[in-house]
Design a protein around this motif. Sequence first.
Motif, PDB file in Angstrom:
ATOM      1  N   UNK A  57       0.666  -1.285  -0.123  1.00 52.63           N
ATOM      2  CA  UNK A  57       0.013  -0.019   0.069  1.00 52.63           C
ATOM      3  C   UNK A  57       0.921   1.220   0.009  1.00 52.63           C
ATOM      4  N   UNK A  58       1.933   1.163   0.473  1.00 51.88           N
ATOM      5  CA  UNK A  58       2.818   2.498   0.805  1.00 51.88           C
ATOM      6  C   UNK A  58       3.419   2.687  -0.646  1.00 51.88           C
ATOM      7  N   UNK A  59       3.839   1.747  -1.548  1.00 50.57           N
ATOM      8  CA  UNK A  59       4.236   1.939  -2.842  1.00 50.57           C
ATOM      9  C   UNK A  59       3.125   2.507  -3.653  1.00 50.57           C
ATOM     10  N   UNK A  60       2.109   1.893  -3.538  1.00 56.19           N
ATOM     11  CA  UNK A  60       0.759   2.291  -4.372  1.00 56.19           C
ATOM     12  C   UNK A  60       0.511   3.768  -4.145  1.00 56.19           C
ATOM     13  N   UNK A  61       0.579   3.996  -2.723  1.00 55.57           N
ATOM     14  CA  UNK A  61       0.012   5.848  -2.322  1.00 55.57           C
ATOM     15  C   UNK A  61       1.024   6.473  -2.917  1.00 55.57           C
ATOM     16  N   UNK A  62       2.502   6.047  -2.688  1.00 55.81           N
ATOM     17  CA  UNK A  62       3.487   7.105  -3.433  1.00 55.81           C
ATOM     18  C   UNK A  62       3.321   7.222  -4.931  1.00 55.81           C
ATOM     19  N   UNK A  63       3.066   6.187  -5.545  1.00 58.16           N
ATOM     20  CA  UNK A  63       2.740   6.453  -7.220  1.00 58.16           C
ATOM     21  C   UNK A  63       1.643   7.123  -7.259  1.00 58.16           C
ATOM     22  N   UNK A  64       0.387   7.180  -6.580  1.00 58.08           N
ATOM     23  CA  UNK A  64      -0.593   7.880  -6.766  1.00 58.08           C
ATOM     24  C   UNK A  64      -0.617   9.385  -6.169  1.00 58.08           C
TER      25      UNK A  64
END
Length: 347
Positions: A57-64
């Motif tokens: 989720x951390x990677x996804x939040x950063x990507x978005x």
Amino acid sequence: MALLFLILAVCTGSGLSESPTGVRLVRGPHRCEGRVEIERMGHWGTVCDDGWDMKDVGVLCRELGCGAAKGTPSGYLYKPSAGNEQRVLTQLVNCTGMEKMLSECEQDEDVFDCSHKEDAGASCENPDIPLPPVPESVRLVDGPGRCKGRVEIQYQGKWNTVCKTGWNLKSAKVVCRQLGCGRAINTQKSCDKSTQGKGPIWQSQIACLGQEVVLQDCHSGPWEKNNCTHAEDTWVDCEDPLELKLVGGHSRCSGRLQVLHHGMWGSVCNDGWGEQEDQVVCKQMGCGKSLSPSMKERKIFGPGVGRIWLDDVDCSGNEQSLELCQHRFWGRHDCTHEEDVAVICSD
């Protein structure tokens, strides 16, 4: 594909957000919470929650561009849930937490025993952080031709240089492809004083996977002040575009197709050739639109002689040059000159 980048600036429904790399959160209360969906081959699907955790989720939040991760809610909670027409596209996502994009994480695309009741969800911290600006266009300047030079990207009518920090060969490949040039052959060269830019410097890093059609489809990092100077401007060398000519017709825009390879002109076999391939040739040569001649009309230009360079050419019609279409290895074919391609364009 050329319109994909517009999606970044448009909210297509309540609680839906997309990143330049084909990841989005849907059906949540805001753009930074919801069911996780990824895009593959033009189709959106879900992510199985097997192994899904806060690092992912951390990677996804950063990507978005949504700040820190808050939670890993079930994607099944966000109604309406995914329908049967949507597939579960990946499972066992395993991020270290340091990746810039979810696509960089280890994951298994061979999904088994996972239904939409196990769809992954994500909740991020900051729904109000805007996505980074998306480049509008790209060019290479101050080089010996349009396929070699300093990289500049356009935004809101202004051209910006690009810092070498974070730039790599994958990004160079996308630029060469977008400009209708050949493959990227050098991205390590530094700009000397005579070729350094003087205008604004793009304030985010650009990270491409190398398969994107245009630079706008690549991931852009957070928009923040960097420490780059014009001494660090990015330079890219692409191979010059494939040279074409049409021979035997009444003008340069009709005739038997010839391509130049290794200093020798040769013909193209008509196996699989059709209107989309005609369109690419006419566009590359500046000859207007294809008139899609019949097989009989193509035959009036007669057979060629010498080398047959290309066979089984397959274009989408959107390519800027013929070399960007799929084809057999140069010089490999099962044709005779009776099967030479001929093209008739409108101009």
